[in-house]
Design a protein around this motif. Structure first.
Motif, mmCIF file in Angstrom:
data_model
loop_
_atom_site.group_PDB
_atom_site.id
_atom_site.type_symbol
_atom_site.label_atom_id
_atom_site.label_comp_id
_atom_site.label_asym_id
_atom_site.label_seq_id
_atom_site.Cartn_x
_atom_site.Cartn_y
_atom_site.Cartn_z
ATOM 1 N N TYR A 1 0.835 -1.192 0.000
ATOM 2 C CA TYR A 1 0.000 0.000 0.000
ATOM 3 C C TYR A 1 0.874 1.248 0.000
ATOM 4 C CZ TYR A 1 0.627 0.042 5.145
ATOM 5 O OH TYR A 1 1.140 0.050 6.411
ATOM 6 N N SER A 2 0.261 2.374 -0.277
ATOM 7 C CA SER A 2 1.063 3.557 -0.583
ATOM 8 C C SER A 2 1.085 4.608 0.515
ATOM 9 C CB SER A 2 0.547 4.199 -1.874
ATOM 10 O OG SER A 2 -0.833 4.502 -1.758
ATOM 11 N N SER B 1 1.313 5.878 4.163
ATOM 12 C CA SER B 1 1.723 5.482 5.506
ATOM 13 C C SER B 1 0.743 5.962 6.571
ATOM 14 C CB SER B 1 3.124 6.021 5.801
ATOM 15 O OG SER B 1 3.150 7.428 5.665
ATOM 16 N N SER C 1 -4.801 -0.527 11.808
ATOM 17 C CA SER C 1 -3.350 -0.383 11.824
ATOM 18 C C SER C 1 -2.734 -0.683 13.184
ATOM 19 C CB SER C 1 -2.949 1.027 11.381
ATOM 20 O OG SER C 1 -3.507 1.986 12.249
ATOM 21 N N LYS D 1 3.425 -2.672 8.874
ATOM 22 C CA LYS D 1 3.398 -1.227 8.635
ATOM 23 C C LYS D 1 4.783 -0.688 8.304
ATOM 24 C CE LYS D 1 1.421 -0.725 12.660
ATOM 25 N NZ LYS D 1 0.985 -2.129 12.906
ATOM 26 N N LYS E 1 4.953 -1.272 4.739
ATOM 27 C CA LYS E 1 3.674 -0.990 4.082
ATOM 28 C C LYS E 1 3.229 -2.169 3.224
ATOM 29 C CE LYS E 1 4.969 3.090 2.506
ATOM 30 N NZ LYS E 1 4.952 4.424 1.869
ATOM 31 N N HIS E 2 3.111 -3.296 3.871
ATOM 32 C CA HIS E 2 2.784 -4.522 3.169
ATOM 33 C C HIS E 2 1.629 -5.240 3.870
ATOM 34 C CE1 HIS E 2 3.269 -8.814 2.066
ATOM 35 N NE2 HIS E 2 3.607 -8.316 0.902
ATOM 36 N N GLU F 1 -7.024 0.409 1.037
ATOM 37 C CA GLU F 1 -6.612 1.164 2.220
ATOM 38 C C GLU F 1 -7.535 2.357 2.370
ATOM 39 O OE1 GLU F 1 -2.868 3.543 1.639
ATOM 40 O OE2 GLU F 1 -2.816 2.483 -0.285
#
Lengths: 113, 115
Positions: free
Chosen positions: A25-26, A28, A52, A68, A71-72, A92
């Motif tokens: 994912y992009s 954070s 999260s 996190k 970011k996977h 997300e």
């Protein structure tokens, strides 16, 4: 021109085996993540979600893992069945809820009988 | 419980023609979403409604796309005039509310082909 979307990542798994689908994912700042399953001719169907503040969440035959740091996100499906064949998307959400879902590139999972 | 209903399921039109899609969300769901899904890609949000108010239409191409949800229930999405690049699946989704994480339920979509 060529459509990147036609080159959907694919995964083939023998029926009964476990499968793992990965997603990067992009944002954070995203704090809510969802996996959707989409069968041909149908809309996406919710599978499992994770906040999260968690690293792992389990459902029936499915487990979502969240890393996190890199970011996977991954989706593990245990004891796959023919009905699991579909395209799987991770999504997300913005920090204040799931008002706006940003979907990743899907993965086509094929279960081989 | 009935899911999100969309019609038509398929639509074929010639470019420059108008087209409209209809969505009936799950009963009691205040939030309604329209998404665009190109072949092999994930859905992209076009517009989000809270009851009858469009609270996020930043991704809606307003020169040719319009949407309405007059009574806070059913919604229509219109394209006028349609272009070749509009060929895609248009998905409608609904959720109970948008304050905090909650599941979005998707309809089957309308597959639009512009010739």
């Amino acid at each position: 021109g060529e459509s990147v979307g036609l080159h959907l990542p694919t995964l083939s798994v023998q029926e009964g085996d476990n499968s793992i689908i990965n997603c990067a994912y992009s944002n954070s700042a995203s704090d809510y993540f969802i996996w959707y399953k989409q069968e041909s001719g149908k809309g996406p169907q919710f599978i499992i979600d994770i906040r999260s503040n968690m690293d792992k969440r389990q459902g029936q035959r499915v487990t979502v893992l969240l890393n996190k740091t890199v970011k996977h996100l991954s989706l593990q499906i245990a004891a796959t069945q023919p009905g699991d064949s579909a395209v799987y998307f991770c999504a997300e959400s913005s920090p204040f809820g799931n008002e706006k879902l940003t979907f990743g590139t899907g993965t086509r999972l094929t279960i081989i009988p | 419980e009935a899911g999100v209903v969309q019609s038509p399921r398929y639509k074929i039109i010639e470019k420059k023609q108008p087209v409209a899609f209809w969505c009936n969300p799950i009963s009691g769901h205040n939030t309604l979403y329209w998404y665009l899904q190109n072949l092999g890609q994930g859905p992209e949000l076009l517009i989000r409604y809270e009851n009858e108010e469009a609270v996020d239409d930043s991704q809606l191409p307003k020169d040719r796309f319009s949407a309405e949800r007059l009574k806070g229930v059913d919604s229509t999405l219109k394209i006028q005039p349609a272009e070749l690049g509009d060929s895609a699946v248009y998905l409608c989704a609904s959720s109970l509310h948008s304050g905090g994480p909650n599941e979005q339920f998707f309809g089957p979509g309308t597959r639009l082909t512009v010739l």
